[in-house]
Design an enzyme around this catalytic site. Structure first.
Site, mmCIF file in Angstrom:
data_model
loop_
_atom_site.group_PDB
_atom_site.id
_atom_site.type_symbol
_atom_site.label_atom_id
_atom_site.label_comp_id
_atom_site.label_asym_id
_atom_site.label_seq_id
_atom_site.Cartn_x
_atom_site.Cartn_y
_atom_site.Cartn_z
ATOM 1 N N LYS A 1 0.744 -1.218 0.133
ATOM 2 C CA LYS A 1 0.017 0.067 0.009
ATOM 3 C C LYS A 1 0.759 1.142 -0.030
ATOM 4 O O LYS A 1 2.144 1.124 0.254
ATOM 5 C CB LYS A 1 -0.800 0.033 1.228
ATOM 6 C CG LYS A 1 -1.848 -1.133 1.328
ATOM 7 C CD LYS A 1 -2.818 -1.280 2.325
ATOM 8 C CE LYS A 1 -3.712 -2.390 2.420
ATOM 9 N NZ LYS A 1 -4.746 -2.260 3.750
ATOM 10 N N TYR B 1 -12.144 -2.668 -3.298
ATOM 11 C CA TYR B 1 -12.765 -2.666 -2.056
ATOM 12 C C TYR B 1 -14.215 -2.766 -1.867
ATOM 13 O O TYR B 1 -14.674 -2.311 -0.733
ATOM 14 C CB TYR B 1 -12.175 -1.628 -0.814
ATOM 15 C CG TYR B 1 -10.739 -1.823 -0.374
ATOM 16 C CD1 TYR B 1 -10.424 -2.902 0.372
ATOM 17 C CD2 TYR B 1 -9.649 -1.164 -0.798
ATOM 18 C CE1 TYR B 1 -9.283 -3.295 0.666
ATOM 19 C CE2 TYR B 1 -8.432 -1.459 -0.483
ATOM 20 C CZ TYR B 1 -8.268 -2.507 0.455
ATOM 21 O OH TYR B 1 -6.898 -2.662 0.847
ATOM 22 N N ASN C 1 -1.724 -0.064 7.123
ATOM 23 C CA ASN C 1 -1.204 -1.447 7.492
ATOM 24 C C ASN C 1 -0.286 -2.147 6.365
ATOM 25 O O ASN C 1 -0.215 -3.180 6.254
ATOM 26 C CB ASN C 1 -2.354 -2.412 8.141
ATOM 27 C CG ASN C 1 -3.336 -2.623 7.022
ATOM 28 O OD1 ASN C 1 -3.152 -2.151 5.892
ATOM 29 N ND2 ASN C 1 -4.579 -3.332 7.231
ATOM 30 N N HIS D 1 -1.784 -5.364 1.193
ATOM 31 C CA HIS D 1 -2.973 -6.072 0.989
ATOM 32 C C HIS D 1 -2.682 -7.553 0.435
ATOM 33 O O HIS D 1 -1.870 -7.629 -0.411
ATOM 34 C CB HIS D 1 -3.986 -5.423 0.052
ATOM 35 C CG HIS D 1 -5.108 -6.357 -0.580
ATOM 36 N ND1 HIS D 1 -6.090 -6.460 0.100
ATOM 37 C CD2 HIS D 1 -4.934 -7.108 -1.647
ATOM 38 C CE1 HIS D 1 -6.848 -7.335 -0.518
ATOM 39 N NE2 HIS D 1 -6.329 -7.749 -1.553
HETATM 40 P P1 RTP Z 1 -6.693 -5.859 3.311
HETATM 41 O O1 RTP Z 1 -8.222 -6.296 2.308
HETATM 42 O O2 RTP Z 1 -6.156 -4.799 2.811
HETATM 43 O O3 RTP Z 1 -5.846 -7.031 2.462
HETATM 44 O O4 RTP Z 1 -6.951 -6.143 4.502
HETATM 45 P P2 RTP Z 1 -7.708 -7.096 5.315
HETATM 46 O O5 RTP Z 1 -8.348 -8.370 4.422
HETATM 47 O O6 RTP Z 1 -6.824 -7.836 6.489
HETATM 48 O O7 RTP Z 1 -8.754 -6.567 6.189
HETATM 49 P P3 RTP Z 1 -10.136 -6.053 5.518
HETATM 50 O O8 RTP Z 1 -11.142 -6.282 6.693
HETATM 51 O O9 RTP Z 1 -10.478 -6.379 4.226
HETATM 52 O O10 RTP Z 1 -10.027 -4.459 5.662
HETATM 53 C C1 RTP Z 1 -9.502 -3.704 4.532
HETATM 54 C C2 RTP Z 1 -8.782 -2.673 5.027
HETATM 55 O O11 RTP Z 1 -9.421 -1.582 5.537
HETATM 56 C C3 RTP Z 1 -8.889 -1.096 6.671
HETATM 57 N N1 RTP Z 1 -9.735 -1.016 7.899
HETATM 58 N N2 RTP Z 1 -9.852 -0.007 8.526
HETATM 59 N N3 RTP Z 1 -10.758 1.726 10.683
HETATM 60 C C4 RTP Z 1 -10.846 0.436 10.533
HETATM 61 O O12 RTP Z 1 -11.601 -0.072 11.591
HETATM 62 C C5 RTP Z 1 -10.534 -0.438 9.529
HETATM 63 N N4 RTP Z 1 -10.915 -1.608 9.147
HETATM 64 C C6 RTP Z 1 -10.330 -2.049 8.261
HETATM 65 C C7 RTP Z 1 -7.722 -1.723 6.786
HETATM 66 O O13 RTP Z 1 -6.591 -0.941 6.205
HETATM 67 C C8 RTP Z 1 -7.785 -3.182 5.973
HETATM 68 O O14 RTP Z 1 -6.474 -3.559 5.739
HETATM 69 MG MG MG Z 2 -9.420 -7.651 2.859
#
Ligand code: RTP
Ligand code: MG
Length: 147
Positions: free
Chosen positions: A9, A49, A112, A115
């Site tokens: 990212k 997303y 973070n 992705h």
């Molecule tokens: P990613 O899709 O980016 O690989 O991350 P992930 O699967 O581990 O998590 P996901 O639930 O898909 O969430 C996507 C991205 O959204 C941001 N996020 N912010 N402020 C918040 O509560 C929150 N929750 C999620 C994070 O950057 C996450 O990577």
């Molecule tokens: Mg995700």
């Protein structure tokens, strides 16, 4: 062979840890079959997303992903979807273990570093969304019989 979509990212690019992230996956034994640095459009970020479009952080997430270039990759290898997620660590860096990418380099859930596709179905969708067929390669790694 299984493939996944991984993206460093904007925070990872700005902090100059693209090489570190790529190196971890290479050393693990995954093959890079596609890679590019790109500035993400709002449309691409929103489509990528789309599962989060009703979430309160969606606007911030799209703004962040489009704020500066990302480094997008397609990796190939045994169980690469699950393994890449394990190597990334938990979404929230406060929960991600040391030794994982987020555990070692991130402190903020919004920024973070990385992705990775969360399932085989997501991987197929995301690879098709981010890469054209001709941007992906097929080649033999002759040491692959050892890993
Ligand atoms: P990613 O899709 O980016 O690989 O991350 P992930 O699967 O581990 O998590 P996901 O639930 O898909 O969430 C996507 C991205 O959204 C941001 N996020 N912010 N402020 C918040 O509560 C929150 N929750 C999620 C994070 O950057 C996450 O990577
Ligand atoms: Mg995700």
């Amino acid at each position: 062979m299984e493939r996944t979509f991984v993206m460093v990212k904007p925070d990872g690019v700005q902090r100059c840890i693209v090489g570190e992230v790529v190196s971890r996956f290479e050393k693990k034994g995954f093959k890079i079959v596609g890679a590019k640095l790109l500035q993400v459009s709002k449309e691409l970020a929103e489509e990528h997303y789309e599962q989060h479009k009703e979430r309160p952080f969606f606007g911030e997430l799209v703004d962040f992903i489009t704020s500066s270039p990302v480094f997008a990759m397609v990796l190939e290898g045994n169980n690469v979807v699950t393994s890449a997620r394990t190597m990334m660590g938990a979404t929230n860096p406060k929960d991600s273990a040391p030794g994982t990418i987020r555990g070692d380099y991130a402190v903020n859930i919004g920024m973070n570093i990385i992705h990775g596709s969360d399932s085989l179905e997501s991987a197929e969708r995301e690879i098709n969304l981010w890469f054209k067929n001709e941007e992906l390669t097929q080649y033999d790694v002759t040491v692959s019989k050892w890993i």
